[in-house]
Design an enzyme around this catalytic site. Structure first.
Site, PDB file in Angstrom:
ATOM      1  N   LYS A 205     -14.200   0.531  11.858  1.00  0.00           N
ATOM      2  CA  LYS A 205     -13.657   1.820  12.468  1.00  0.00           C
ATOM      3  C   LYS A 205     -14.369   2.713  13.693  1.00  0.00           C
ATOM      4  O   LYS A 205     -15.401   2.634  13.478  1.00  0.00           O
ATOM      5  CB  LYS A 205     -12.906   2.744  11.530  1.00  0.00           C
ATOM      6  CG  LYS A 205     -11.691   2.276  10.996  1.00  0.00           C
ATOM      7  CD  LYS A 205     -10.935   2.906   9.924  1.00  0.00           C
ATOM      8  CE  LYS A 205      -9.582   2.158   9.450  1.00  0.00           C
ATOM      9  NZ  LYS A 205      -8.853   2.944   8.457  1.00  0.00           N
ATOM     10  N   ARG A 239     -10.870  -2.377   1.862  1.00  0.00           N
ATOM     11  CA  ARG A 239     -10.217  -2.951   2.633  1.00  0.00           C
ATOM     12  C   ARG A 239     -11.127  -3.502   3.966  1.00  0.00           C
ATOM     13  O   ARG A 239     -11.558  -2.594   4.730  1.00  0.00           O
ATOM     14  CB  ARG A 239      -9.121  -2.113   3.090  1.00  0.00           C
ATOM     15  CG  ARG A 239      -8.092  -2.971   4.160  1.00  0.00           C
ATOM     16  CD  ARG A 239      -6.756  -1.687   4.466  1.00  0.00           C
ATOM     17  NE  ARG A 239      -5.964  -2.579   5.463  1.00  0.00           N
ATOM     18  CZ  ARG A 239      -6.187  -2.576   6.777  1.00  0.00           C
ATOM     19  NH1 ARG A 239      -7.257  -1.853   7.340  1.00  0.00           N
ATOM     20  NH2 ARG A 239      -5.215  -3.181   7.607  1.00  0.00           N
TER      21      ARG A 239
END
Ligand code: PT1
Length: 261
Positions: A205, A239
């Site tokens: 991210k 995740r």
């Protein structure tokens, strides 16, 4: 939890996993690398992503889910906010629904409540994916995320979803500045102290990109650091796109955390 994107506009893998065949190969590899759950997503929720139609999402997700179900001994999670996709996924054998809207969409609470064997991940997001990064604002990000998640847990319990099925997630990158994301990680114990397993998704991210000044292809080491921190603060599920590296890092972390004095 391994990420299997079946979108053509996935932010970090450029939509490689679009054909059933390619997706299945990727799932096999992720299983071999030690993933326990595979998270299939047919609609990108990264900042600025466009919505996809119901039919398109079903066409992307369900055939791949069926193939993985038939072949691999993995828990299958489906990343969706659409109640019809949830229902079809559950009928096709999904074990978990991962909803970035925390079951606030039409019919989703009822759909998950009716499927008594399926886990549900409730994630916090401020705003909606298209605009959520425009002006994220909180007075106290950690407590606001915690209150939101507890309110969604209450809604689930009231709808008849049993507490053992519920997983919570602060939603890194979903309507949050870098400072908000860093604070949420620094104070993650506030969430892991609650009675529900915490899922953390930070893989590749922009939070990592901004702190390290790295493009999306060079965020693995930063992501591993965050995964290790999250687990040491009590998170239960990570995740990730990078299964092999993450499994090694977390197995090592767990060995230290679980050694008896
Ligand atoms: C997540 C998550 C998710 N993240 C759960 N599901 C994404 N439960 C999709 C960026 O800033 O954390 N938890 N499903 C992907 N979303 C993003 C958000 C991808 C932000 C990239 C960014 O780069």
């Amino acid at each position: 939890m391994a990420i299997l994107n079946v979108t053509p506009d996935s932010f970090s893998d450029g939509g490689h996993f679009i054909s059933v065949d390619t997706a299945l190969k990727q799932a096999r590899l992720m299983a071999k690398e030690g993933a326990k759950i595979i998270d299939i997503g047919g609609e990108s929720t990264r900042p600025g992503a466009k919505a996809v139609s119901l039919q398109e999402e079903l066409d992307r997700v369900i055939p791949i889910l069926e193939k993985i179900r038939a072949e691999l001994p993995l828990k299958i999670s489906v990343d969706t906010s659409k109640s019809i996709v949830m229902r079809e996924a559950i009928a096709a054998g999904a074990n978990m629904i991962n909803d970035v809207m925390a079951l606030q969409g039409d019919g989703s609470l009822e759909t998950v409540a009716a499927a008594t064997q399926v886990d549900i991940c409730l994630m916090h997001m401020q705003g909606e994916p298209r605009t959520m990064q425009t002006n994220p604002y909180y007075q106290d990000v950690v407590n606001e995320v915690k209150s939101f998640l507890l309110a969604r847990v209450e809604a689930c319990l009231k709808a008849g979803i049993s507490s053992e099925r519920i997983i919570i997630d602060p939603g890194f990158g979903f309507g949050k500045t870098i400072a908000h994301n860093l604070l949420l990680m620094q104070q993650l114990q506030v969430l892991t102290a609650l009675d529900y397993p915490v899922l953390v998704g930070v893989s590749r991210k922009s939070l990592i990109g901004k702190v390290l000044n790295r493009p999306v292809t060079q965020r693995l080491y930063g992501g591993i650091a965050l995964a290790v921190l999250a687990i040491s603060k009590g998170a239960k599920i990570i995740r990730t796109h990078d299964v092999a590296a993450t499994v090694d890092a977390l197995t090592m972390t767990q060995a230290v955390l679980s050694t008896e004095p």
